[in-house]
Scaffold this active site. Sequence first.
Site, short mmCIF file in Angstrom:
data_model
loop_
_atom_site.label_atom_id
_atom_site.label_comp_id
_atom_site.label_asym_id
_atom_site.label_seq_id
_atom_site.Cartn_x
_atom_site.Cartn_y
_atom_site.Cartn_z
N ASP A 310 0.79 -1.23 0.00
CA ASP A 310 0.00 0.00 0.00
C ASP A 310 0.83 1.29 0.00
OD1 ASP A 310 -2.30 -1.50 -0.02
OD2 ASP A 310 -3.12 -0.71 1.85
N HIS A 449 -21.07 -29.04 -14.02
CA HIS A 449 -22.50 -28.79 -13.85
C HIS A 449 -23.02 -29.53 -12.61
CE1 HIS A 449 -26.67 -28.07 -14.90
NE2 HIS A 449 -26.90 -29.35 -14.61
C1 LIG Z 1 -11.69 -2.33 6.10
C2 LIG Z 1 -10.75 -2.86 5.06
C3 LIG Z 1 -11.09 -3.97 4.32
C4 LIG Z 1 -10.21 -4.45 3.37
N1 LIG Z 1 -10.57 -5.55 2.65
C5 LIG Z 1 -9.72 -6.04 1.71
C6 LIG Z 1 -10.06 -7.21 0.98
O1 LIG Z 1 -11.11 -7.81 1.17
N2 LIG Z 1 -9.18 -7.67 0.07
C7 LIG Z 1 -7.98 -7.03 -0.17
O2 LIG Z 1 -7.21 -7.50 -1.01
N3 LIG Z 1 -7.64 -5.92 0.50
C8 LIG Z 1 -8.48 -5.42 1.44
N4 LIG Z 1 -8.12 -4.31 2.15
C9 LIG Z 1 -6.82 -3.67 1.85
C10 LIG Z 1 -5.67 -4.41 2.50
O3 LIG Z 1 -5.89 -4.48 3.90
C11 LIG Z 1 -4.36 -3.71 2.22
O4 LIG Z 1 -4.20 -3.56 0.82
C12 LIG Z 1 -3.19 -4.50 2.76
O5 LIG Z 1 -3.29 -4.67 4.15
C13 LIG Z 1 -1.87 -3.80 2.43
O6 LIG Z 1 -0.82 -4.56 2.92
P1 LIG Z 1 0.58 -3.91 3.29
O7 LIG Z 1 1.45 -5.05 3.68
O8 LIG Z 1 1.04 -3.03 2.21
O9 LIG Z 1 0.29 -2.96 4.54
P2 LIG Z 1 -0.52 -3.11 5.90
O10 LIG Z 1 -1.39 -4.28 5.93
O11 LIG Z 1 -1.11 -1.77 6.11
O12 LIG Z 1 0.63 -3.35 6.98
C14 LIG Z 1 1.59 -2.39 7.27
C15 LIG Z 1 2.19 -2.70 8.62
O13 LIG Z 1 3.29 -1.84 8.84
C16 LIG Z 1 3.30 -1.42 10.20
N5 LIG Z 1 4.05 -0.17 10.27
C17 LIG Z 1 3.76 1.03 9.70
N6 LIG Z 1 4.70 1.93 9.96
C18 LIG Z 1 5.64 1.30 10.72
C19 LIG Z 1 6.86 1.71 11.30
N7 LIG Z 1 7.35 2.94 11.12
N8 LIG Z 1 7.55 0.82 12.04
C20 LIG Z 1 7.06 -0.45 12.21
N9 LIG Z 1 5.93 -0.89 11.67
C21 LIG Z 1 5.22 -0.03 10.93
C22 LIG Z 1 1.82 -1.26 10.52
O14 LIG Z 1 1.62 -1.33 11.92
C23 LIG Z 1 1.23 -2.44 9.79
O15 LIG Z 1 1.17 -3.58 10.60
C24 LIG Z 1 -8.97 -3.81 3.14
C25 LIG Z 1 -8.61 -2.70 3.90
C26 LIG Z 1 -9.49 -2.23 4.86
C27 LIG Z 1 -9.07 -1.04 5.66
#
Ligand SMILES: Cc1cc2nc3c(=O)[nH]c(=O)nc-3n(C[C@H](O)[C@H](O)[C@H](O)COP(=O)(O)OP(=O)(O)OC[C@H]3O[C@@H](n4cnc5c(N)ncnc54)[C@H](O)[C@@H]3O)c2cc1C
Length: 470
Positions: A310, A449
């Site tokens: 993200d 089916h």
């Molecule tokens: C309500 C909701 C429903 C969703 N449903 C879906 C779905 O059904 N299907 C789907 O594909 N996606 C869904 N998403 C999106 C999905 O959650 C994200 O795309 C995904 O979590 C991104 O993964 P990531 O690893 O990039 O980051 P994240 O999951 O955001 O993880 C980032 C991590 O980094 C940690 N972090 C941040 N800064 C620091 C720092 N400085 N030091 C240490 N740790 C840190 C945070 O605490 C977090 O744990 C949904 C999102 C939401 C909010």
Amino acid sequence: MADQYDVIVLGSGPGGYVAAIRCAQLGLKTAIVERELLGGICLNWGCIPTKALLRSAEVLNHMKHAASYGLAADNIRADLDAVVKRSRGVAKQLNQGVTHLMKKNKITMHMGTGVLKSPTSIEVTGDKGTETISAKHVIVATGARARDLPFAKADGNRVWTYRHAMTPKELPSKLLVIGSGAIGIEFASFYNDMGADVTVVEMLDRVVPVEDADVSAFLEKALTKQGMKIMTGAGVESLAVSANGVKAKIKAKDGKVIDGDYSHVIVAVGIVPNTENIGLEAQGVKMERGFIQIDGYGRTGAKGLWAIGDVTPGPWLAHKASHEGVIAAEAIAAELGNKDVHPHPMDRANIPGCTYCHPQIASVGLTEAKAKEAGYTVKAGTFPFIGNGKAIALGEPEGFVKTVFDAKTGELLGAHMIGAEVTEMIQGFVVGKTLETTEAELMHTVFPHPTISESMHESVLAAYGRALHI
Ligand SMILES: Cc1cc2nc3c(=O)[nH]c(=O)nc-3n(C[C@H](O)[C@H](O)[C@H](O)COP(=O)(O)OP(=O)(O)OC[C@H]3O[C@@H](n4cnc5c(N)ncnc54)[C@H](O)[C@@H]3O)c2cc1C
């Protein structure tokens, strides 16, 4: 000082923890840094707990319609606390699962907040104090958070982000959902099924605006039939929050400003990447609107510094984050001399999107309109669930499958579905698209089916005027 690790992953969401596992599988000495909960937003506050909530709503719905299946169920009611408790329990189980996976793969966990001190070193501040750790490569996977509206700051009481909406203390009597993307629509669907009076306001001219226009139109009709109020081409101009509720001024499509009283508001207007205050600026990384710019493998341009998930350009989905994690891990291993890995760059055209509202939505590739905009001569076919025996037997005849082809080559450009179980079916088309399939192979494919997936076959046949059951 020698590097302690080959790779450090900053952030343990589905991008970070998957990248760390793949690094470890490839024999790299790997650490992960996390400030909150292993598993990130997806497992703890996103994908998984929302699906647990939506499952409760789905079962409730089935129970309410028991009579149509020849069954009797009296005195049906939802216990919101128990529904939330189940959802939190599911999230906790998966969080513990990630802890187990880290241990199993011998990935060192540094719990605390990480800040880059150089492209390949991180200062971690946690309960045990501050330490600096270094590696040959660092992957930034710090994810994103909810975007606030300047005039609608979430207070957790009356104005909610997704986090508040996932752990409600009470059922909203009258709920305003601002934004009709996947997150907004999923919560609207959940609370509507649970018995709240729900209004959805969407700035653009249709709900789920990234989906095919036919899907948006079908969903709007279905949600309206379920009792939701949908306002498209409309904007919330202000919110006045009091102890008893929220007064909203909403500019409707016709320009008239409507006053509405709501018990609660969910703001679901997108995300902001967690790219501030982690030391990125000093590393010479290119950013656009806060998102880290990367090549197809996750390289940021700063030597040894990678980014996935993200914090990088969308789509902002868990499976995209995980896939980028695997690609980055393999590209790092290749840079470190592993000759057995052959990573492919990320192909953004083949990332499916699913929304777990009722009815469900799933899609991959170009919408019909986008395909035309891109200059394709298009052949599109649609097959309604009402022509599918399994959908009727399940009591789920609402929905359709639409496929979009390049009329010149027969290449599958996109697939769009709405209805029961479509989030489980879309992968058939994703595999097809990844293999650059054409209508000919899809027509030759035998579908079992009775399944709703036969509608996928029929939609392909329909694009070429050959549908059998309509
Ligand atoms: C309500 C909701 C429903 C969703 N449903 C879906 C779905 O059904 N299907 C789907 O594909 N996606 C869904 N998403 C999106 C999905 O959650 C994200 O795309 C995904 O979590 C991104 O993964 P990531 O690893 O990039 O980051 P994240 O999951 O955001 O993880 C980032 C991590 O980094 C940690 N972090 C941040 N800064 C620091 C720092 N400085 N030091 C240490 N740790 C840190 C945070 O605490 C977090 O744990 C949904 C999102 C939401 C909010």
